[in-house]
Design a protein around this motif. Structure first.
Motif, PDB file in Angstrom:
ATOM      1  N   VAL A   6       0.831  -1.208   0.000  1.00 49.21           N
ATOM      2  CA  VAL A   6       0.000   0.000   0.000  1.00 49.21           C
ATOM      3  C   VAL A   6       0.864   1.256   0.000  1.00 49.21           C
ATOM      4  O   VAL A   6       1.828   1.357   0.768  1.00 49.21           O
ATOM      5  CB  VAL A   6      -0.942  -0.023   1.227  1.00 49.21           C
ATOM      6  CG1 VAL A   6      -1.657   1.308   1.390  1.00 49.21           C
ATOM      7  CG2 VAL A   6      -1.948  -1.163   1.084  1.00 49.21           C
ATOM      8  N   GLU A   7       0.515   2.198  -0.891  1.00 49.09           N
ATOM      9  CA  GLU A   7       1.265   3.471  -0.956  1.00 49.09           C
ATOM     10  C   GLU A   7       0.849   4.432   0.142  1.00 49.09           C
ATOM     11  O   GLU A   7       1.648   5.234   0.630  1.00 49.09           O
ATOM     12  CB  GLU A   7       1.050   4.138  -2.310  1.00 49.09           C
ATOM     13  CG  GLU A   7       1.773   3.497  -3.454  1.00 49.09           C
ATOM     14  CD  GLU A   7       1.688   4.365  -4.696  1.00 49.09           C
ATOM     15  OE1 GLU A   7       2.389   5.395  -4.765  1.00 49.09           O
ATOM     16  OE2 GLU A   7       0.902   4.018  -5.591  1.00 49.09           O
ATOM     17  N   GLU A  84      -3.147   1.973  -3.778  1.00 46.84           N
ATOM     18  CA  GLU A  84      -1.896   1.595  -4.434  1.00 46.84           C
ATOM     19  C   GLU A  84      -2.050   1.797  -5.934  1.00 46.84           C
ATOM     20  O   GLU A  84      -2.990   1.269  -6.536  1.00 46.84           O
ATOM     21  CB  GLU A  84      -1.534   0.135  -4.165  1.00 46.84           C
ATOM     22  CG  GLU A  84      -0.212  -0.264  -4.833  1.00 46.84           C
ATOM     23  CD  GLU A  84       0.041  -1.773  -4.844  1.00 46.84           C
ATOM     24  OE1 GLU A  84       1.011  -2.189  -5.511  1.00 46.84           O
ATOM     25  OE2 GLU A  84      -0.740  -2.509  -4.211  1.00 46.84           O
TER      26      GLU A  84
END
Length: 218
Positions: A6-7, A84
């Motif tokens: 996950v960003e 993401e």
């Protein structure tokens, strides 16, 4: 294609009805400077197409099929989601290959804090158990996790502090629903092998190296 790393966390600004589906507006916690309209983005593990970008906020359509198969139908304005952007060729693959095509919905059974870690137990639909292996990968709300152990359709994970810090899993509680995506490689291998496994079962033979060589797998 995504990695399950996950960003950042996004916040749902609005969910508006749109021709049988929804139009979502989501604010990202990271810059969308190098993101374009038409790009894919995973929202809680669901692959959506960006239709509009303004600063760090984007819009995406949610189809009736997506609403039917995922937890997005339970979301409201103000809810937080994992984000993401799509994997680029040449990027590091730190998680596992995630398509963003959710297989089904699971439920959090228990969360047990162990100092700075969490032991998480998730119940998934029993139809997915043939694809499970210990230390295999699975995406939970778009987060690539390793299966520590499982019994029937109950999966056990250990969440590290970094995962708790950068994803919405730290906000979860028992009874919450999550999106499940089974490892695509596990699904492919099972599909290829299933006719042979059925043959083995009917003939009461064992799966051996000789059997695999005989059928062209080695």
């Amino acid at each position: 294609m995504f990695t399950g790393l996950v960003e950042g966390i996004g916040k749902i600004i609005s969910l508006q009805p749109y021709r049988g589906g929804l139009l979502a507006e989501i604010s990202a916690s990271f810059s969308l400077k190098d993101t374009d309209v038409g790009d894919s983005i995973a929202v809680d593990g669901i692959c959506l197409t960006i239709t509009e970008i303004k600063g760090s906020t984007f819009k995406a359509h949610i189809s009736p099929e997506t609403l039917n198969k995922t937890t997005l139908r339970y979301k409201n304005s103000g809810d937080f989601v994992n984000l993401e952007r799509a994997l680029k060729f040449g990027d590091r693959l730190g998680g596992h290959l995630v398509s963003g095509h959710v297989d089904g919905i699971g439920k959090i059974v228990s969360i047990t804090p162990i100092e700075d870690f969490w032991k998480l137990v998730v119940e998934i639909p029993s139809e997915f158990t043939p694809y499970l292996v210990k230390k295999g990968s699975i995406a939970i709300d778009g987060v690539s996790l390793t299966i520590n152990d499982f019994k029937n359709n109950l999966l056990e994970f250990m969440l590290v502090p970094h995962t708790l810090k950068v994803t919405t899993l730290c906000l979860k509680k028992p009874g919450d629903l999550v999106n499940i995506e089974i490892d695509m490689i596990a699904k492919m291998v099972y599909k290829w092998l299933s006719p042979y496994l059925e043959s083995l079962e009917s003939s009461k033979r064992a799966l051996t190296l000789e059997f695999l060589k005989e059928h062209g797998f080695l």
